[in-house]
Write a protein that holds these residues in place. Structure first.
Motif, short mmCIF file in Angstrom:
data_model
loop_
_atom_site.label_atom_id
_atom_site.label_comp_id
_atom_site.label_asym_id
_atom_site.label_seq_id
_atom_site.Cartn_x
_atom_site.Cartn_y
_atom_site.Cartn_z
N GLN A 139 -8.19 -7.46 -4.50
CA GLN A 139 -7.85 -6.94 -3.17
C GLN A 139 -8.35 -7.90 -2.11
O GLN A 139 -9.47 -8.39 -2.17
CB GLN A 139 -8.49 -5.56 -2.98
CG GLN A 139 -8.16 -4.89 -1.65
CD GLN A 139 -8.90 -3.57 -1.49
OE1 GLN A 139 -9.90 -3.33 -2.17
NE2 GLN A 139 -8.42 -2.71 -0.63
N ASN A 175 -11.83 0.96 -2.23
CA ASN A 175 -10.52 1.54 -2.56
C ASN A 175 -9.39 0.73 -1.93
O ASN A 175 -9.60 0.00 -0.96
CB ASN A 175 -10.45 2.99 -2.06
CG ASN A 175 -11.59 3.84 -2.60
OD1 ASN A 175 -11.76 3.97 -3.80
ND2 ASN A 175 -12.39 4.39 -1.69
N PHE A 176 -8.21 0.88 -2.49
CA PHE A 176 -7.01 0.26 -1.92
C PHE A 176 -6.64 1.04 -0.67
O PHE A 176 -6.33 2.22 -0.72
CB PHE A 176 -5.89 0.32 -2.96
CG PHE A 176 -4.64 -0.46 -2.58
CD1 PHE A 176 -4.64 -1.38 -1.54
CD2 PHE A 176 -3.47 -0.27 -3.29
CE1 PHE A 176 -3.49 -2.09 -1.21
CE2 PHE A 176 -2.32 -0.97 -2.97
CZ PHE A 176 -2.33 -1.88 -1.93
N TYR A 195 0.83 -1.19 0.00
CA TYR A 195 0.00 0.00 0.00
C TYR A 195 0.87 1.25 0.00
O TYR A 195 1.83 1.38 0.75
CB TYR A 195 -0.94 0.07 1.21
CG TYR A 195 -1.65 1.40 1.25
CD1 TYR A 195 -2.74 1.64 0.44
CD2 TYR A 195 -1.15 2.45 2.04
CE1 TYR A 195 -3.36 2.88 0.42
CE2 TYR A 195 -1.77 3.70 2.03
CZ TYR A 195 -2.86 3.91 1.21
OH TYR A 195 -3.46 5.15 1.18
N ARG A 223 0.18 5.71 -1.42
CA ARG A 223 -0.76 6.61 -2.12
C ARG A 223 -0.60 6.48 -3.62
O ARG A 223 -1.59 6.54 -4.37
CB ARG A 223 -0.51 8.05 -1.67
CG ARG A 223 -0.96 8.33 -0.24
CD ARG A 223 -0.80 9.80 0.12
NE ARG A 223 -1.26 10.06 1.48
CZ ARG A 223 -1.25 11.25 2.05
NH1 ARG A 223 -0.82 12.31 1.36
NH2 ARG A 223 -1.68 11.41 3.29
N ALA A 248 -2.28 3.29 -4.69
CA ALA A 248 -3.73 3.47 -4.58
C ALA A 248 -4.25 4.27 -5.77
O ALA A 248 -5.32 3.97 -6.33
CB ALA A 248 -4.09 4.15 -3.27
#
Length: 319
Positions: free
Chosen positions: A177, A155-156, A125, A127, A130
Motif C-alpha cells: 500500500q 487498513n486499505f 479503493y 469496501r 478493502a
C-alpha cells in the motif's frame, strides 16, 4: 501559549504515515502518554495544506507536551524552532523516481523469478477490495503475531494505492500500500507477503510499483523506516539514541529490523535519518510509553513465549 509561525522554515514533507487525501478538514490522531503529553501518531490532511502549515498547526493546537515520530531532517529543523528537541531513531529508505535501481544482476534475477509466478495489478479503493485485503492478511507472514499500532496505516483506505501480486491461478501472493506524503513524495504503508510465497515476489512487486510511479509527477517513493539502524560513530555511548540502538539489538529476536534493513537495502536506496521530535524534551517515560502503546512489548512477549515453547518441546523429544 505561544503561536508558532509556519513561515519560520520551508518544509517539503510531513512525518511518515501522515498522509494527504481528499478530506476537507485535517484530522490528527493522538495517543495519550503521561502527564498530559500526546503522541501525534497518524494524520490526514487536505491536498492543499502546505507541510509547514501542517506542522505549525500541530505545534499550536495540541499543548506544550507533544511527541511526533517519523521526522526527517527538514522537519526536525522546523520543529526545533517551535521548541522541540530531536532524537535519532532509525533510517528511511528512499527511492528517487528519476534513477534506475534495478541494474544489479542479482536484483534483476529476483525480479525475473518473481514475474514467472504472475503479474502485478493495482486495486481501486472500494469496501469490497478493502475487505479482500483484510482476508488476505490472514494468509500472510506474521498474521498470528501481535500487530504494531500507531506507526503506519493499517487498513486499505481511500486516496491510497494498493498494488497486489496475483499468481497465474488468481491467488494473491503479496501486496503493498502506498500513500501520499507531499506533492513530491509517496510512502509505503502496508507491506504484505503470503506465507511461503515464491522467491522474488516482493522484489517483482516493488519493481512494478516503481515503474508505475515513475510515470507520475512524484519525485520520491519511501520504502519506509527501519528503526534502530544508524551509524553508531555519530553518538555518545551515554546518549538516548545509542541506548535505543542497543535496545533494538537486544530485542532483534522479536523485531528483526536487520532483516527489514537487508531487504530494503538490496534496492540501494538513499538512506535518510529519521527522528522522534518532542516538546519540550523527550523523556525516558515517553519512550517507554511509545514502546508500550505501539504494542512492541506484546510482540516481544509473544516471540519470547514461542522460543521457550520450542526449547521445551525440543527437550521433551530429546529425552
Amino acid at each position: 501559549m505561544k503561536n508558532y509561525s509556519p513561515k519560520s522554515l520551508n518544509v517539503k514533507n510531513i512525518p511518515l504515515s501522515w498522509i494527504k487525501d481528499k478530506r476537507p478538514i485535517p484530522k490528527i490522531k493522538y495517543v495519550k502518554l503521561y502527564n498530559n503529553a500526546k503522541w501525534l501518531s497518524l494524520a490526514n490532511f487536505p491536498f492543499n495544506y502546505e507541510s509547514s502549515s501542517i506542522l505549525a498547526d500541530a505545534a499550536n493546537n495540541y499543548g506544550n507536551k507533544i511527541i511526533i515520530r517519523g521526522c526527517d531532517l527538514e522537519i526536525t529543523d522546523f520543529l526545533e524552532k517551535q521548541g522541540f528537541t530531536r532524537l535519532h531513531t532509525g533510517m528511511e529508505a528512499v527511492l528517487e523516481l528519476d534513477k534506475d535501481y534495478f541494474k544489479k544482476k542479482s536484483l534483476k534475477e529476483l525480479v525475473k523469478r518473481g514475474f514467472k509466478h504472475g503479474k502485478v495489478i493495482e486495486l481501486e479503493y472500494s469496501r469490497d477490495n478493502a475487505e479482500e485485503i483484510e482476508q488476505f492478511k490472514k494468509c500472510t507472514t506474521h498474521y498470528s503475531e501481535p500487530r504494531l499500532k500507531h506507526l503506519y496505516v493499517l487498513n486499505f483506505i481511500p486516496c491510497t494505492k494498493m498494488f497486489v501480486f496475483k499468481s497465474h491461478s488468481g491467488e494473491w501472493l503479496g501486496a503493498i500500500q502506498v500513500s501520499i506524503n507531499s506533492e513530491t513524495k509517496l510512502q509505503t504503508e502496508l507491506l504484505l507477503r503470503r506465507t511461503h510465497a515464491p522467491v522474488g515476489i516482493m522484489e517483482a512487486l516493488i519493481y512494478s510499483i516503481f515503474i508505475t510511479l515513475c510515470k507520475t509527477d512524484y519525485k520520491e517513493w519511501s520504502l519506509g523506516e527501519v528503526p534502530f539502524v544508524f551509524n553508531e560513530k555519530k553518538f555518545n555511548f551515554l546518549s538516548k539514541a545509542y541506548l535505543i540502538n542497543k535496545i533494538g539489538q537486544a530485542f532483534k529476536f522479536a523485531y528483526n529490523y536487520k532483516g527489514l534493513y537487508n531487504f530494503k537495502n538490496k534496492f540501494n536506496p538513499r538512506w535518510d535519518d529519521v527522528y522522534i521530535c518532542g516538546r519540550p524534551k523527550i523523556a525516558y517515560t515517553y519512550l517507554f510509553l511509545l514502546f508500550a502503546k505501539s504494542n512492541l512489548y506484546k510482540l516481544i512477549f509473544y516471540r519470547s513465549k514461542k522460543i521457550l515453547e520450542n526449547v521445551f518441546t525440543f527437550k521433551i523429544f530429546s529425552l
